[in-house]
Design a protein around this motif. Sequence first.
Motif, PDB file in Angstrom:
ATOM      1  N   THR A  68     -71.756-132.528   0.067  1.00 49.29           N
ATOM      2  CA  THR A  68     -71.003-132.028  -0.444  1.00 49.29           C
ATOM      3  C   THR A  68     -69.961-131.097   0.655  1.00 49.29           C
ATOM      4  N   GLU A 101     -79.711-134.267 -10.013  1.00 50.81           N
ATOM      5  CA  GLU A 101     -80.047-134.878 -11.127  1.00 50.81           C
ATOM      6  C   GLU A 101     -81.437-134.786 -10.574  1.00 50.81           C
ATOM      7  N   SER A 150     -74.200-137.270  -3.928  1.00 52.98           N
ATOM      8  CA  SER A 150     -74.037-135.743  -4.399  1.00 52.98           C
ATOM      9  C   SER A 150     -75.056-135.370  -6.334  1.00 52.98           C
ATOM     10  N   LEU A 151     -74.803-135.636  -6.647  1.00 50.17           N
ATOM     11  CA  LEU A 151     -75.447-135.849  -8.338  1.00 50.17           C
ATOM     12  C   LEU A 151     -76.483-136.180  -8.337  1.00 50.17           C
ATOM     13  N   TYR A 202     -69.557-127.955  -9.399  1.00 49.71           N
ATOM     14  CA  TYR A 202     -69.496-129.523  -9.760  1.00 49.71           C
ATOM     15  C   TYR A 202     -68.532-130.485 -10.793  1.00 49.71           C
ATOM     16  N   GLY A 259     -72.053-127.622 -17.026  1.00 57.33           N
ATOM     17  CA  GLY A 259     -71.104-128.519 -16.567  1.00 57.33           C
ATOM     18  C   GLY A 259     -70.034-129.058 -17.227  1.00 57.33           C
ATOM     19  N   ARG A 291     -77.184-128.781 -18.698  1.00 57.04           N
ATOM     20  CA  ARG A 291     -76.211-129.555 -18.728  1.00 57.04           C
ATOM     21  C   ARG A 291     -74.658-129.404 -18.844  1.00 57.04           C
ATOM     22  N   TYR A 295     -74.331-126.894 -11.327  1.00 56.09           N
ATOM     23  CA  TYR A 295     -73.165-128.156 -12.670  1.00 56.09           C
ATOM     24  C   TYR A 295     -72.103-127.752 -13.089  1.00 56.09           C
TER      25      TYR A 295
END
Length: 381
Positions: A81, A119, A114-115, A20, A140, A137, A17
């Motif tokens: 990714t 998740e 991707s995310l 990203y 992130g 989270r 996270y």
Amino acid sequence: MKNCSYQTAYKQLSLHYFLYFAVLGTTVPYMGLYLQSLSFSAIEIGQLLGIMMFTKVIAPNIWGWLADKSGRSIFWVRLATVLAAVASIGLILFESYWSVFLTLMIFSFFWHSSLPQFESYTLTCLGKDKHRYGQIRLWGSIGFIAAVVAIGWQIEHFSVALVPIDLLFILLIVWGSSYLVKDGKRIQEEGDGYGFIQILKRPEVASILIVSFLVQLSHGAYYAFYTIQLSELGYDKTTISLLWALGVLAEIGVFFWMSQLFRRYAVRFLILLSIALTILRWLIIGSLADSFFWMLFAQLLHAASFGLFHAGAIYLIDTYFKGNNHGKGQAIFAASSHGLGGALGMLLAGYTWTAGGAELAYGLSTIMVALAFMIAWRWTK
């Protein structure tokens, strides 16, 4: 994923996270500024940023279907990714409008795939501990801050032309971090028998998707032109980066206290509160941006407009979509909010900014959020 839990996977999930969202800390505040350095107009910048978000309407749904079919979310995270990293090289090579347009379209298609799957993996991994999602989270958000401050300093002392190189470098690190997370087949859960379309037709499900779309639509002017707006008002790049960072620090506070908030208050109340504070935020940025004090206050409201709303919405989405609908549920949420809402928001921002500047752009954002509040008040459970 029998061996995955909050205790065993906290570090690996948090690191991914962090990295990203460091990518988002590179693109969200500074991509508009980079595109402006290539002499693109406000409308062209809105179009280019809009296509980055529009791919989120399609890409997560394709990746969600593939991930749910295979049951291996992390494999698809890794593939998306590395393809995004390869595509981003185009920003280093090209400067013409259509070349940049195609580069951003391909890059964002894979990046946005991707995310939602990560998740889905994270929430499945947490299981009954999903109230701890915020404690993972929040890393992130810390990654976003780190990138915003570092890239802002770099632009101030060197050049905005380095942004594409930064993006490629961080993407490669994100790809590497995905191999620290164990892949595995998702265990079937209760709720697998419900059809995906059947779930979407439920009023409370449809309403949260529409509300998410409108809230994200209202962020278009902020994400596309906030840095440009403050630059034109005389703010230096370091101050702008610190204002972005302050907003995300406020967001971190929400994620840190998320489990306590959900225990004390109904999710519906938290979502309505976040939408009401978002209205206040856009009114302030649209009319008082020349005041540093009011910008500080407006950035603290990012805790509501993004942090609190996102936490509440993703909690509901995880509740509504179970089992082999889980990945598709996260994907449709991403597609309707950050995808369609983000794309149309940035595209619309380009035209409204050209026609009437900040007041018109944020005025329209305020109307969108007010409509979202009415829908949420009526149907969100």
